[in-house]
Design a protein around this motif. Structure first.
Motif, PDB file in Angstrom:
ATOM      1  N   ALA A 158      -2.579  -1.835  -2.692  1.00  0.00           N
ATOM      2  CA  ALA A 158      -1.314  -2.839  -3.267  1.00  0.00           C
ATOM      3  C   ALA A 158      -2.103  -3.688  -4.190  1.00  0.00           C
ATOM      4  O   ALA A 158      -1.353  -4.293  -5.056  1.00  0.00           O
ATOM      5  N   HIS A 159      -3.548  -3.839  -4.445  1.00  0.00           N
ATOM      6  CA  HIS A 159      -4.138  -4.625  -5.093  1.00  0.00           C
ATOM      7  C   HIS A 159      -4.560  -3.777  -6.303  1.00  0.00           C
ATOM      8  O   HIS A 159      -5.321  -4.577  -7.423  1.00  0.00           O
ATOM      9  N   SER A 160      -4.554  -2.362  -6.323  1.00  0.00           N
ATOM     10  CA  SER A 160      -4.860  -1.808  -7.755  1.00  0.00           C
ATOM     11  C   SER A 160      -3.472  -1.701  -8.561  1.00  0.00           C
ATOM     12  O   SER A 160      -2.442  -1.739  -8.282  1.00  0.00           O
ATOM     13  N   SER A 161      -4.029  -1.537  -9.838  1.00  0.00           N
ATOM     14  CA  SER A 161      -2.794  -1.531 -10.987  1.00  0.00           C
ATOM     15  C   SER A 161      -1.925  -0.112 -10.504  1.00  0.00           C
ATOM     16  O   SER A 161      -0.727  -0.278 -10.706  1.00  0.00           O
ATOM     17  N   ALA A 162      -2.638   1.008 -10.161  1.00  0.00           N
ATOM     18  CA  ALA A 162      -1.703   1.983  -9.966  1.00  0.00           C
ATOM     19  C   ALA A 162      -0.805   1.795  -8.668  1.00  0.00           C
ATOM     20  O   ALA A 162       0.164   2.261  -8.743  1.00  0.00           O
ATOM     21  N   GLY A 163      -1.621   1.204  -7.676  1.00  0.00           N
ATOM     22  CA  GLY A 163      -0.856   0.927  -6.515  1.00  0.00           C
ATOM     23  C   GLY A 163       0.446   0.103  -6.879  1.00  0.00           C
ATOM     24  O   GLY A 163       1.349   0.364  -6.199  1.00  0.00           O
ATOM     25  N   LYS A 164       0.205  -1.042  -7.544  1.00  0.00           N
ATOM     26  CA  LYS A 164       1.274  -1.835  -7.761  1.00  0.00           C
ATOM     27  C   LYS A 164       2.341  -1.061  -8.424  1.00  0.00           C
ATOM     28  O   LYS A 164       3.613  -1.324  -8.224  1.00  0.00           O
ATOM     29  N   LEU A 165       2.061  -0.335  -9.420  1.00  0.00           N
ATOM     30  CA  LEU A 165       3.335   0.409 -10.587  1.00  0.00           C
ATOM     31  C   LEU A 165       3.889   1.391  -9.531  1.00  0.00           C
ATOM     32  O   LEU A 165       5.183   1.326  -9.496  1.00  0.00           O
ATOM     33  N   LEU A 166       3.264   2.141  -8.640  1.00  0.00           N
ATOM     34  CA  LEU A 166       3.634   3.254  -7.871  1.00  0.00           C
ATOM     35  C   LEU A 166       4.726   2.529  -6.902  1.00  0.00           C
ATOM     36  O   LEU A 166       5.740   2.984  -6.708  1.00  0.00           O
ATOM     37  N   GLY A 167       4.316   1.432  -6.229  1.00  0.00           N
ATOM     38  CA  GLY A 167       5.083   0.770  -5.345  1.00  0.00           C
ATOM     39  C   GLY A 167       6.152  -0.039  -5.671  1.00  0.00           C
ATOM     40  O   GLY A 167       7.254   0.141  -5.366  1.00  0.00           O
ATOM     41  N   THR A 168       6.098  -0.417  -7.101  1.00  0.00           N
ATOM     42  CA  THR A 168       7.308  -1.147  -7.925  1.00  0.00           C
ATOM     43  C   THR A 168       8.238   0.201  -8.077  1.00  0.00           C
ATOM     44  O   THR A 168       9.637  -0.185  -8.011  1.00  0.00           O
ATOM     45  N   LEU A 169       7.662   1.251  -8.533  1.00  0.00           N
ATOM     46  CA  LEU A 169       8.655   2.517  -8.985  1.00  0.00           C
ATOM     47  C   LEU A 169       9.467   2.799  -7.650  1.00  0.00           C
ATOM     48  O   LEU A 169      10.857   2.914  -7.754  1.00  0.00           O
ATOM     49  N   ILE A 170       8.958   2.915  -6.454  1.00  0.00           N
ATOM     50  CA  ILE A 170       9.683   3.444  -5.202  1.00  0.00           C
ATOM     51  C   ILE A 170      10.585   2.259  -4.832  1.00  0.00           C
ATOM     52  O   ILE A 170      11.851   2.643  -4.478  1.00  0.00           O
ATOM     53  N   ARG A 171      10.314   1.014  -4.805  1.00  0.00           N
ATOM     54  CA  ARG A 171      11.210   0.003  -4.798  1.00  0.00           C
ATOM     55  C   ARG A 171      12.320  -0.244  -5.391  1.00  0.00           C
ATOM     56  O   ARG A 171      13.547  -0.309  -5.088  1.00  0.00           O
ATOM     57  N   ASP A 194       0.906  -1.169  -0.078  1.00  0.00           N
ATOM     58  CA  ASP A 194       0.109  -0.096   0.082  1.00  0.00           C
ATOM     59  C   ASP A 194       0.783   1.294   0.063  1.00  0.00           C
ATOM     60  O   ASP A 194       1.995   1.294   0.789  1.00  0.00           O
ATOM     61  N   VAL A 195       0.429   2.274  -0.748  1.00  0.00           N
ATOM     62  CA  VAL A 195       1.189   3.437  -0.901  1.00  0.00           C
ATOM     63  C   VAL A 195       0.393   4.543  -0.214  1.00  0.00           C
ATOM     64  O   VAL A 195      -0.743   4.846  -0.886  1.00  0.00           O
ATOM     65  N   VAL A 196       0.770   5.655   0.627  1.00  0.00           N
ATOM     66  CA  VAL A 196      -0.154   6.550   1.258  1.00  0.00           C
ATOM     67  C   VAL A 196       0.664   7.971   1.298  1.00  0.00           C
ATOM     68  O   VAL A 196       1.825   8.024   1.213  1.00  0.00           O
ATOM     69  N   ALA A 197      -0.172   8.972   0.927  1.00  0.00           N
ATOM     70  CA  ALA A 197       0.537  10.265   1.143  1.00  0.00           C
ATOM     71  C   ALA A 197       0.102  10.848   2.703  1.00  0.00           C
ATOM     72  O   ALA A 197      -0.953  10.895   3.051  1.00  0.00           O
ATOM     73  N   VAL A 198       1.369  11.507   3.029  1.00  0.00           N
ATOM     74  CA  VAL A 198       1.120  12.185   4.540  1.00  0.00           C
ATOM     75  C   VAL A 198       1.583  13.704   4.330  1.00  0.00           C
ATOM     76  O   VAL A 198       2.508  14.049   3.758  1.00  0.00           O
ATOM     77  N   ASP A 199       0.888  14.468   4.745  1.00  0.00           N
ATOM     78  CA  ASP A 199       1.079  15.825   4.875  1.00  0.00           C
ATOM     79  C   ASP A 199       1.478  16.202   6.356  1.00  0.00           C
ATOM     80  O   ASP A 199       0.642  16.144   7.114  1.00  0.00           O
ATOM     81  N   TYR A 200       2.725  16.662   6.679  1.00  0.00           N
ATOM     82  CA  TYR A 200       3.146  16.853   7.828  1.00  0.00           C
ATOM     83  C   TYR A 200       2.602  18.145   8.539  1.00  0.00           C
ATOM     84  O   TYR A 200       2.756  18.488   9.703  1.00  0.00           O
TER      85      TYR A 200
END
Length: 341
Positions: free
Chosen positions: A136-149, A92-98
């Motif tokens: 992590a189950h969405s296509s966008a989530g899978k791609l974004l997580g793969t890019l970061i890793r 899972d990928v999440v945005a955090v605003d401090y």
């Protein structure tokens, strides 16, 4: 407990942290590695059971202008992002605003964080995205997580410019992929001053944002607004202080690599000259002198080491750090710093 105390001291300027009551302190662990880029901070970290919170009190005492994208690579976490409750699993990928409150708890985790300045982020990340996630189950989530890793996997073989370009691409994709939350109604029990803080931090780059805009957004009369800020020298002086504090944070985090004109523009100053005059009046030195101090002190990595020793220092983190940087009383740290507590 000694290990936890050291970790808590190191992070106390950003969050309040604790070992959950049902966790064994003897099993506490926190480890990580980080890379400082010109406009981003990349960190891999993990650990045992812990809870963290960035309360409104912490935000008011230590305001920062950063956001982050976080991908959980293993373990689990539950979090409350200022009213948005989320459960996170691997991928899972999440945005955090401090600039907004949050709380999180985990029984153990590993993750990757990309931290960046909100004012320079793509437009899609400057809206109400605090706590918005891609599964992590969405296509966008899978791609974004793969890019970061993949970035972390190859970052040691990249130049600084190449790594920053990769981060820029990741942020552009995230801006297009993350859902945008509907505007949330302000709770009546949130004090006027706290609401004003949130609004101001979200409009740092807008030079036209002033008392009239704040008054309209808060839905209060001019007299009520000005009475609320009398103790802070008035609304305009308070807004100027918010901009200057945030600009100093950016100068530290960028390790002096951002042009002063760019910092001024990102924080709502109409000219570099205007920014320089206001900066010198507040901090007693020019922006270029402050920038030289960050370079001499090896930028934000020295900042992290300093925070462990100076947790009791009065004032905001950035301003206290600058006062120490001018004395040169510390040892610096290099890119790719590793730590284990």
């Amino acid at each position: 407990m000694e290990c936890f105390a050291a970790w808590k001291t190191a992070l106390s300027r950003l969050v309040d942290c604790a070992i959950p009551a049902d966790a064994d302190p003897a099993l506490f662990d926190f480890h990580g590695r980080s890379w400082q880029l010109p406009e981003a901070f990349v960190q891999v970290n993990g650990g045992s059971a812990m809870s963290m919170s960035r309360t409104q009190r912490v935000i008011d005492d230590r305001p920062i202008s950063q956001m982050s994208l976080y991908v959980l690579t293993s373990g689990s976490a539950v979090a409350d992002y200022d009213g948005r409750k989320r459960s996170h699993g691997p991928g899972d990928v999440v945005a955090v605003d401090y600039s907004l409150p949050y709380e999180s708890r985990t029984p153990g985790y590993e993750g990757i964080t990309l931290t960046f300045d909100r004012a320079s982020a793509p437009a899609g990340l400057q809206g109400d995205v605090h706590g918005m996630a891609l599964s992590a189950h969405s296509s966008a989530g899978k791609l974004l997580g793969t890019l970061i890793r993949s970035l972390v996997e190859h970052i040691d073989g990249l130049s600084v410019d190449q790594a920053q370009s990769a981060v820029d691409g990741i942020l552009r994709f995230a801006a297009a992929a993350l859902p945008t939350g509907a505007p949330r109604r302000e709770r009546e029990d949130v004090p006027l001053f706290d609401r004003a803080h949130r609004l101001a931090r979200g409009r740092l780059s807008d030079p036209d944002f002033g008392p009239d805009d704040l008054m309209a957004a808060l839905g209060v009369s001019r007299s009520k607004l000005f009475r609320a800020f009398e103790a802070h020298g008035g609304v305009r002086r308070w807004l100027l202080g918010i901009r200057l504090s945030a600009s100093l944070q950016v100068m530290i985090r960028s390790a002096g690599k951002l042009k002063i004109s760019a910092v001024a523009h990102q924080h709502g100053f109409r000219s570099e000259a205007h920014f320089s005059r206001a900066f010198r009046k507040r901090y007693g030195m020019s922006p270029s002198a402050a920038q030289a101090s960050t370079l001499h002190a090896h930028g934000s990595l020295a900042y992290l080491g300093w925070a462990e020793d100076e947790v009791g220092t009065e004032g905001s983190t950035a301003e206290a750090w600058l006062a120490t940087a001018r004395t040169g009383d510390w040892a610096g740290a290099g890119r790719g710093r590793s730590s284990r507590v």
